[in-house]
Design a protein around this motif. Structure first.
Motif, PDB file in Angstrom:
ATOM      1  N   ALA A   1      12.000   1.600  21.698  1.00  0.00           N
ATOM      2  CA  ALA A   1      11.696   2.985  21.332  1.00  0.00           C
ATOM      3  C   ALA A   1      12.771   3.609  20.449  1.00  0.00           C
ATOM      4  O   ALA A   1      12.513   4.607  19.769  1.00  0.00           O
ATOM      5  CB  ALA A   1      11.507   3.826  22.588  1.00  0.00           C
ATOM      6  N   THR A   2      13.982   3.021  20.457  1.00  0.00           N
ATOM      7  CA  THR A   2      15.036   3.529  19.579  1.00  0.00           C
ATOM      8  C   THR A   2      14.666   3.224  18.134  1.00  0.00           C
ATOM      9  O   THR A   2      14.507   2.061  17.758  1.00  0.00           O
ATOM     10  CB  THR A   2      16.378   2.864  19.911  1.00  0.00           C
ATOM     11  N   PRO A   3      14.480   4.247  17.304  1.00  0.00           N
ATOM     12  CA  PRO A   3      14.023   4.018  15.920  1.00  0.00           C
ATOM     13  C   PRO A   3      14.948   3.099  15.143  1.00  0.00           C
ATOM     14  O   PRO A   3      16.167   3.262  15.171  1.00  0.00           O
ATOM     15  CB  PRO A   3      14.012   5.434  15.326  1.00  0.00           C
ATOM     16  N   GLY A   4      14.363   2.114  14.488  1.00  0.00           N
ATOM     17  CA  GLY A   4      15.108   1.188  13.646  1.00  0.00           C
ATOM     18  C   GLY A   4      14.291   0.882  12.406  1.00  0.00           C
ATOM     19  O   GLY A   4      13.361   1.622  12.058  1.00  0.00           O
ATOM     20  N   THR A   5      14.606  -0.216  11.751  1.00  0.00           N
ATOM     21  CA  THR A   5      13.920  -0.529  10.496  1.00  0.00           C
ATOM     22  C   THR A   5      12.426  -0.770  10.692  1.00  0.00           C
ATOM     23  O   THR A   5      11.613  -0.337   9.878  1.00  0.00           O
ATOM     24  CB  THR A   5      14.557  -1.773   9.850  1.00  0.00           C
ATOM     25  N   GLY A   6      12.055  -1.492  11.767  1.00  0.00           N
ATOM     26  CA  GLY A   6      10.642  -1.764  12.000  1.00  0.00           C
ATOM     27  C   GLY A   6       9.850  -0.510  12.247  1.00  0.00           C
ATOM     28  O   GLY A   6       8.754  -0.309  11.689  1.00  0.00           O
ATOM     29  N   ALA A   7      10.386   0.373  13.085  1.00  0.00           N
ATOM     30  CA  ALA A   7       9.709   1.642  13.369  1.00  0.00           C
ATOM     31  C   ALA A   7       9.605   2.490  12.103  1.00  0.00           C
ATOM     32  O   ALA A   7       8.561   3.093  11.825  1.00  0.00           O
ATOM     33  CB  ALA A   7      10.457   2.399  14.456  1.00  0.00           C
ATOM     34  N   LEU A   8      10.675   2.513  11.324  1.00  0.00           N
ATOM     35  CA  LEU A   8      10.688   3.298  10.090  1.00  0.00           C
ATOM     36  C   LEU A   8       9.622   2.788   9.122  1.00  0.00           C
ATOM     37  O   LEU A   8       8.881   3.581   8.507  1.00  0.00           O
ATOM     38  CB  LEU A   8      12.072   3.214   9.440  1.00  0.00           C
ATOM     39  N   TYR A   9       9.508   1.478   8.996  1.00  0.00           N
ATOM     40  CA  TYR A   9       8.509   0.907   8.092  1.00  0.00           C
ATOM     41  C   TYR A   9       7.094   1.204   8.579  1.00  0.00           C
ATOM     42  O   TYR A   9       6.217   1.553   7.781  1.00  0.00           O
ATOM     43  CB  TYR A   9       8.720  -0.604   7.984  1.00  0.00           C
ATOM     44  N   THR A  10       6.868   1.097   9.872  1.00  0.00           N
ATOM     45  CA  THR A  10       5.543   1.365  10.423  1.00  0.00           C
ATOM     46  C   THR A  10       5.152   2.820  10.217  1.00  0.00           C
ATOM     47  O   THR A  10       4.002   3.128   9.860  1.00  0.00           O
ATOM     48  CB  THR A  10       5.508   1.027  11.927  1.00  0.00           C
ATOM     49  N   ILE A  11       6.086   3.725  10.445  1.00  0.00           N
ATOM     50  CA  ILE A  11       5.814   5.153  10.233  1.00  0.00           C
ATOM     51  C   ILE A  11       5.504   5.423   8.767  1.00  0.00           C
ATOM     52  O   ILE A  11       4.580   6.175   8.431  1.00  0.00           O
ATOM     53  CB  ILE A  11       7.015   5.999  10.699  1.00  0.00           C
ATOM     54  N   ALA A  12       6.272   4.796   7.874  1.00  0.00           N
ATOM     55  CA  ALA A  12       6.040   4.977   6.434  1.00  0.00           C
ATOM     56  C   ALA A  12       4.646   4.512   6.041  1.00  0.00           C
ATOM     57  O   ALA A  12       3.945   5.181   5.269  1.00  0.00           O
ATOM     58  CB  ALA A  12       7.096   4.215   5.636  1.00  0.00           C
ATOM     59  N   MET A  13       4.211   3.377   6.582  1.00  0.00           N
ATOM     60  CA  MET A  13       2.879   2.867   6.268  1.00  0.00           C
ATOM     61  C   MET A  13       1.788   3.757   6.864  1.00  0.00           C
ATOM     62  O   MET A  13       0.725   3.933   6.278  1.00  0.00           O
ATOM     63  CB  MET A  13       2.725   1.435   6.784  1.00  0.00           C
ATOM     64  N   GLY A  14       2.050   4.337   8.044  1.00  0.00           N
ATOM     65  CA  GLY A  14       1.088   5.259   8.640  1.00  0.00           C
ATOM     66  C   GLY A  14       0.893   6.490   7.786  1.00  0.00           C
ATOM     67  O   GLY A  14      -0.241   6.950   7.571  1.00  0.00           O
ATOM     68  N   LEU A  15       1.993   7.031   7.265  1.00  0.00           N
ATOM     69  CA  LEU A  15       1.901   8.199   6.393  1.00  0.00           C
ATOM     70  C   LEU A  15       1.273   7.856   5.054  1.00  0.00           C
ATOM     71  O   LEU A  15       0.502   8.630   4.486  1.00  0.00           O
ATOM     72  CB  LEU A  15       3.300   8.784   6.164  1.00  0.00           C
ATOM     73  N   ALA A  16       1.607   6.682   4.535  1.00  0.00           N
ATOM     74  CA  ALA A  16       1.153   6.308   3.199  1.00  0.00           C
ATOM     75  C   ALA A  16      -0.303   5.890   3.161  1.00  0.00           C
ATOM     76  O   ALA A  16      -1.051   6.278   2.256  1.00  0.00           O
ATOM     77  CB  ALA A  16       2.032   5.182   2.650  1.00  0.00           C
ATOM     78  N   GLN A  17      -0.746   5.092   4.144  1.00  0.00           N
ATOM     79  CA  GLN A  17      -2.085   4.504   4.046  1.00  0.00           C
ATOM     80  C   GLN A  17      -2.944   4.669   5.292  1.00  0.00           C
ATOM     81  O   GLN A  17      -4.070   4.186   5.328  1.00  0.00           O
ATOM     82  CB  GLN A  17      -1.969   3.008   3.705  1.00  0.00           C
ATOM     83  N   GLY A  18      -2.419   5.308   6.317  1.00  0.00           N
ATOM     84  CA  GLY A  18      -3.256   5.592   7.471  1.00  0.00           C
ATOM     85  C   GLY A  18      -3.035   4.687   8.666  1.00  0.00           C
ATOM     86  O   GLY A  18      -2.187   3.787   8.654  1.00  0.00           O
ATOM     87  N   ARG A  19      -3.842   4.923   9.702  1.00  0.00           N
ATOM     88  CA  ARG A  19      -3.656   4.272  10.996  1.00  0.00           C
ATOM     89  C   ARG A  19      -3.828   2.752  10.931  1.00  0.00           C
ATOM     90  O   ARG A  19      -3.037   2.002  11.508  1.00  0.00           O
ATOM     91  CB  ARG A  19      -4.653   4.859  11.993  1.00  0.00           C
TER      92      ARG A  19
END
Length: 203
Positions: free
Chosen positions: A14-32
């Protein structure tokens, strides 16, 4: 032991790192759906580290400065390259009609490399798994496999949730051009800082 392993794993994941950051970026950019693909790719990127811990290869990273530094430098350079790419890619958080969609294979490849090139993960599993599995136990390998699979499932679920929450805010974010530019630059800065931190990290 299972409870202790679960709590330890949840804190780490749960501690934000590179994987979480990339997943969040993809969620914002292209959706769920894209965020879930990214979460899956990040989860796959954990597999080699777990396998290395099981067969003892992670011990090489823990004891060899050369091996550790080579993998660390490769990971840091990749994250810095990601930062530059995100900073320059004006289509990343563009309105739906202007967004350049990335294919699932490309997203998974990026996600896998983000985790694969982080030597700290191998060392983490080398330190984590022995705490919950006694090496003299005849079922040690099966137990390590079970714990590893549980860690992967938790990783996927938590990252998918991160991406899903990001996707829920997508329409509001994309309707404000100045905000999208700011968020894109924050993501770029995040990848850059994580890359620098990895480059400076010790074992």
């Amino acid at each position: 032991m299972l409870l202790e392993f679960t709590l330890t794993s949840l804190i780490v994941i749960a501690t934000p790192g590179t994987g979480a950051l990339y997943t969040i970026a993809m969620g914002l950019a292209q959706g769920r759906a894209t965020a879930i693909v990214a979460a899956f790719g990040c989860t796959l990127g954990i597999v080699p580290h777990m396998a290395a811990a099981m067969v003892g290869l992670a011990a090489l990273l823990a004891t060899s400065d050369t091996a550790f530094n080579i993998l660390k430098l490769a990971g840091a350079l990749y994250l810095i390259w990601m930062a530059i790419s995100v900073w320059r890619d004006t289509s990343l958080l563009a309105p739906p009609g202007e967004t350049r969609q990335q294919g699932a294979a490309k997203i998974i490849r990026h996600a896998v490399l983000i985790n694969l090139l982080n030597p700290k993960l191998s060392i983490f599993f080398l330190a984590l798994l022995p705490q919950f599995v006694h090496p003299d136990d005849p079922g040690a390998l099966a137990a390590m496999t079970g714990y590893s699979l549980a860690f992967m499932v938790m990783t996927f679920v938590i990252f998918a949730l991160y991406g899903t929450f990001a996707a829920m805010a997508r329409d509001k974010v994309l309707s404000r051009p100045q905000l999208t530019v700011l968020i894109r630059r924050i993501f770029a800065a995040g990848f850059l800082l994580l890359g620098i931190r990895l480059a400076l990290a010790g074992r």
